[in-house]
Scaffold this motif. Structure first.
Motif, mmCIF file in Angstrom:
data_model
loop_
_atom_site.group_PDB
_atom_site.id
_atom_site.type_symbol
_atom_site.label_atom_id
_atom_site.label_comp_id
_atom_site.label_asym_id
_atom_site.label_seq_id
_atom_site.Cartn_x
_atom_site.Cartn_y
_atom_site.Cartn_z
ATOM 1 N N MET A 115 47.390 22.450 6.513
ATOM 2 C CA MET A 115 47.038 21.396 7.454
ATOM 3 C C MET A 115 47.229 21.900 8.881
ATOM 4 O O MET A 115 47.771 22.966 9.105
ATOM 5 N N PHE A 116 46.793 21.067 9.820
ATOM 6 C CA PHE A 116 47.067 21.347 11.221
ATOM 7 C C PHE A 116 48.554 21.161 11.478
ATOM 8 O O PHE A 116 49.270 20.575 10.672
ATOM 9 N N GLU A 117 49.032 21.633 12.613
ATOM 10 C CA GLU A 117 50.455 21.545 12.934
ATOM 11 C C GLU A 117 50.910 20.130 13.241
ATOM 12 O O GLU A 117 52.077 19.797 13.071
ATOM 13 N N LYS A 118 49.998 19.275 13.684
ATOM 14 C CA LYS A 118 50.343 17.902 14.034
ATOM 15 C C LYS A 118 49.399 16.941 13.317
ATOM 16 O O LYS A 118 48.260 17.284 13.027
ATOM 17 N N ASN A 137 50.249 1.707 17.205
ATOM 18 C CA ASN A 137 50.120 1.545 15.758
ATOM 19 C C ASN A 137 50.467 2.778 14.949
ATOM 20 O O ASN A 137 50.363 2.766 13.728
ATOM 21 N N SER A 138 50.838 3.862 15.607
ATOM 22 C CA SER A 138 51.066 5.115 14.896
ATOM 23 C C SER A 138 51.999 6.037 15.680
ATOM 24 O O SER A 138 52.370 5.743 16.807
ATOM 25 N N VAL A 139 52.343 7.138 15.041
ATOM 26 C CA VAL A 139 53.131 8.186 15.699
ATOM 27 C C VAL A 139 52.420 9.524 15.514
ATOM 28 O O VAL A 139 51.698 9.719 14.530
ATOM 29 N N ILE A 140 52.607 10.420 16.451
ATOM 30 C CA ILE A 140 52.100 11.781 16.331
ATOM 31 C C ILE A 140 53.275 12.636 15.889
ATOM 32 O O ILE A 140 54.345 12.595 16.493
#
Length: 58
Positions: free
Chosen positions: A42-45, A25-28
């Motif tokens: 923000m965080f890097e990912k 349902n998603s992508v990193i």
């Protein structure tokens, strides 16, 4: 709707990122490639739902 693949550049919420992993349902996404990455603090990912992005570059 076509899901992004690993390595694609996507755009979401005014930011760009490179897809590192595709889930059901998603992508990193690695967002360090965004030119304004430092401003977002923000965080890097991050995780982005398939409904919330568009593919900019394959």
């Amino acid at each position: 709707m076509v899901a992004a693949q690993v390595g694609n550049i996507i755009e979401f919420q005014g930011m760009k990122g490179r897809v590192e992993k595709v889930n059901d349902n998603s992508v990193i996404v690695d967002i360090t490639i965004d030119k304004n990455f430092d401003e977002h603090e923000m965080f890097e990912k991050t995780v982005v739902n398939h409904k919330r992005y568009k593919i900019v570059e394959e």
